[in-house]
Enzyme design. Structure first.
Site, PDB file in Angstrom:
ATOM      1  N   ARG A  46      30.688  71.507 -14.503  1.00  0.00           N
ATOM      2  CA  ARG A  46      30.974  71.022 -13.140  1.00  0.00           C
ATOM      3  C   ARG A  46      30.236  69.710 -12.921  1.00  0.00           C
ATOM      4  O   ARG A  46      30.766  68.760 -12.369  1.00  0.00           O
ATOM      5  CB  ARG A  46      30.578  72.062 -12.088  1.00  0.00           C
ATOM      6  CG  ARG A  46      30.603  71.488 -10.679  1.00  0.00           C
ATOM      7  CD  ARG A  46      30.610  72.509  -9.552  1.00  0.00           C
ATOM      8  NE  ARG A  46      29.820  73.692  -9.784  1.00  0.00           N
ATOM      9  CZ  ARG A  46      28.478  73.758  -9.802  1.00  0.00           C
ATOM     10  NH1 ARG A  46      27.755  72.670  -9.577  1.00  0.00           N
ATOM     11  NH2 ARG A  46      27.861  74.891 -10.034  1.00  0.00           N
ATOM     12  N   TYR A  98      50.369  58.569   3.048  1.00  0.00           N
ATOM     13  CA  TYR A  98      50.801  59.828   2.470  1.00  0.00           C
ATOM     14  C   TYR A  98      50.562  60.969   3.480  1.00  0.00           C
ATOM     15  O   TYR A  98      49.490  61.037   4.095  1.00  0.00           O
ATOM     16  CB  TYR A  98      50.006  60.060   1.183  1.00  0.00           C
ATOM     17  CG  TYR A  98      50.248  61.399   0.553  1.00  0.00           C
ATOM     18  CD1 TYR A  98      51.503  61.735   0.068  1.00  0.00           C
ATOM     19  CD2 TYR A  98      49.227  62.321   0.436  1.00  0.00           C
ATOM     20  CE1 TYR A  98      51.724  62.972  -0.503  1.00  0.00           C
ATOM     21  CE2 TYR A  98      49.440  63.557  -0.149  1.00  0.00           C
ATOM     22  CZ  TYR A  98      50.699  63.872  -0.609  1.00  0.00           C
ATOM     23  OH  TYR A  98      50.922  65.094  -1.177  1.00  0.00           O
ATOM     24  N   ASP A 170      43.710  53.184  -0.960  1.00  0.00           N
ATOM     25  CA  ASP A 170      44.495  54.091  -1.801  1.00  0.00           C
ATOM     26  C   ASP A 170      45.442  53.226  -2.629  1.00  0.00           C
ATOM     27  O   ASP A 170      46.373  52.613  -2.111  1.00  0.00           O
ATOM     28  CB  ASP A 170      45.266  55.078  -0.913  1.00  0.00           C
ATOM     29  CG  ASP A 170      46.001  56.145  -1.725  1.00  0.00           C
ATOM     30  OD1 ASP A 170      46.394  55.849  -2.872  1.00  0.00           O
ATOM     31  OD2 ASP A 170      46.199  57.257  -1.208  1.00  0.00           O
ATOM     32  N   LYS A 195      50.235  60.628 -10.169  1.00  0.00           N
ATOM     33  CA  LYS A 195      51.398  59.752 -10.066  1.00  0.00           C
ATOM     34  C   LYS A 195      51.450  58.800 -11.261  1.00  0.00           C
ATOM     35  O   LYS A 195      51.522  59.260 -12.382  1.00  0.00           O
ATOM     36  CB  LYS A 195      51.349  59.030  -8.717  1.00  0.00           C
ATOM     37  CG  LYS A 195      50.988  59.943  -7.525  1.00  0.00           C
ATOM     38  CD  LYS A 195      52.043  60.979  -7.208  1.00  0.00           C
ATOM     39  CE  LYS A 195      51.592  62.038  -6.194  1.00  0.00           C
ATOM     40  NZ  LYS A 195      51.081  61.550  -4.916  1.00  0.00           N
TER      41      LYS A 195
HETATM   42  C1  PLP Z   1      50.262  62.085  -3.852  1.00  0.00           C
HETATM   43  C2  PLP Z   1      49.407  61.152  -3.112  1.00  0.00           C
HETATM   44  C3  PLP Z   1      48.122  61.526  -2.701  1.00  0.00           C
HETATM   45  C4  PLP Z   1      47.570  62.916  -2.922  1.00  0.00           C
HETATM   46  O1  PLP Z   1      47.313  63.175  -4.242  1.00  0.00           O
HETATM   47  P1  PLP Z   1      47.415  64.653  -4.924  1.00  0.00           P
HETATM   48  O2  PLP Z   1      47.124  64.379  -6.338  1.00  0.00           O
HETATM   49  O3  PLP Z   1      48.797  65.151  -4.661  1.00  0.00           O
HETATM   50  O4  PLP Z   1      46.387  65.487  -4.239  1.00  0.00           O
HETATM   51  C5  PLP Z   1      47.359  60.574  -2.052  1.00  0.00           C
HETATM   52  N1  PLP Z   1      47.821  59.336  -1.797  1.00  0.00           N
HETATM   53  C6  PLP Z   1      49.054  58.947  -2.170  1.00  0.00           C
HETATM   54  C7  PLP Z   1      49.511  57.564  -1.867  1.00  0.00           C
HETATM   55  C8  PLP Z   1      49.895  59.833  -2.825  1.00  0.00           C
HETATM   56  O5  PLP Z   1      51.125  59.448  -3.167  1.00  0.00           O
END
Ligand code: PLP
Length: 378
Positions: A46, A98, A170, A195
């Protein structure tokens, strides 16, 4: 090292013990200690794991940051950042984001006494106006999900510095291949590595890249204290995905451009959102702060939900699914899928309408993708 070289080598030297050119999957929970108080740099997985560490060093290098941290999901990474704050602190966030991030703000952190307000993602002055005496964090997503709005990172960086607030960006949609927010003045970059970074729709993960030692110490403490870490296999899969990021992003962008141009000329389409189109209101800013326009395309279908349902039914290559950024093409209906966690009134105010479709073109041949869309739009 240039970016494409970092993708292959940053954090990923050949294994010291065996020479393995790939970082091994250290599938272990714990580590032998040589004596009381004498470990070999690893104590418990962890706290730290060599496969995860390779991924953390890699994202730090890719984002021109000093430090990287890996989490079990993008939202777990976001939670770590919000945990830098305390009750009564204030966050200003861009209004297009998101849906899960919005839900985390509104349904999880608000009840612990975090104050959150929203600014127009496209307008730095709107962020400035939203500042309060207790603003500690400015949150921007750019390009935004799903409307592909562009936020001026350098302008927010200056606003944040003056306000002594942290700026987080982000960078999930652009990836460090097209945009490096820390070079533009951000303090923290967050990714859903689920992604484009992972790139193959086979692993959930989140990453932080951090410019500053003090911020890093706080986040690292939280990562260990709360424990939402990825396992070594997930870290390894993400590293493996990252190696081809440059090649994939180029292919995604070419397909996105062709699809955006095709949709813009189609009579069944009323609006196309793609920052690469000169008609996009954020085009010039995107051109300045990004080295490419990314792979995501959203559009509105004339007639709203009925035609949208027909459209999704007829698609053969694009798969109706949540998520994005994989090698295979996905199509999504934000109103009931990725952004369903935003109340309808808020959603419509933010132009996430019943007519909106979000496409994540993969890296298939663009002729096939356009034929698929053409058939579904008939
Ligand atoms: C999918 C997404 C998230 C969240 O990520 P997870 O891996 O699904 O928890 C955050 N920001 C954006 C822009 C996203 O497309």
């Amino acid at each position: 090292m240039k970016f494409e070289t970092k993708l292959i080598h940053a954090g990923q030297e050949a294994d010291k013990q065996t020479g393995s050119v790939n970082v091994p999957v250290y599938q272990t929970a714990t580590y032998k200690q040589d004596a009381i108080g004498r470990d070999r740099g690893w104590e418990y997985s962890r706290t730290g794991n060599p496969t995860r560490k390779a991924l953390e060093d890699c994202i730090a290098a890719l984002e021109s940051a000093k430090y990287g941290l890996a989490f079990a999901s993008g939202l777990a990474a976001e939670t770590a950042v919000l945990n830098l704050l305390k009750k009564g602190d204030h966050v200003v966030a861009g209004d297009d984001m998101y849906g899960g991030t919005y839900r985390l703000f509104e349904k999880v952190f608000r009840k612990w006494g975090l104050e959150i307000s929203y600014a127009d993602s496209r307008n730095p002055a709107s962020f400035k106006k939203a500042l309060r005496r207790n603003t500690r964090l400015i949150w921007a997503e750019t390009p935004t999900n799903p409307l592909l709005n562009i936020t001026d990172i350098a302008a927010l960086g200056e606003i944040a510095k003056k306000a002594k607030a942290i700026l987080i960006v982000d960078n999930t949609f652009a990836t460090p291949y097209f945009q490096r927010p820390i070079e533009l003045g951000a303090d923290i970059v967050v990714h859903s590595s689920t992604k484009y970074l992972g790139g193959h729709s086979d692993v959930i993960g989140g990453l932080l890249a951090v410019a500053d030692a003090e911020l890093y110490e706080g986040l690292k403490f939280y990562q260990n204290a709360a424990g939402a870490v990825p396992g070594p296999w997930d870290a390894w899969l993400t590293l493996r995905g990252i190696k081809t990021l440059a090649a994939r992003m180029k292919a995604h962008e070419i397909n996105a451009f062709e699809i955006a141009a095709f949709l813009a000329g189609h009579p069944a389409v009323s609006k196309v959102y793609y920052p690469g189109l000169t008609t996009h209101p954020g085009h010039r800013l995107a051109d300045r702060q990004m080295s490419g326009f990314g792979g995501m395309v959203s559009f509105e279908l004339k007639g709203g939900k009925g035609p949208a349902e027909e459209f999704f039914k007829k698609l053969k290559i694009f798969t109706l699914a949540e998520s994005l950024g994989g090698v295979e093409s996905l199509a999504c209906y934000p109103a009931t899928m990725t952004h369903a966690s935003i109340p309808e009134k808020e959603r419509v105010k933010r132009a996430i309408t019943a007519a909106l479709v979000r496409l994540s073109p993969g890296i298939e041949n663009s002729d096939d993708l356009i034929k698929d869309l053409e058939r579904a739009l008939k």
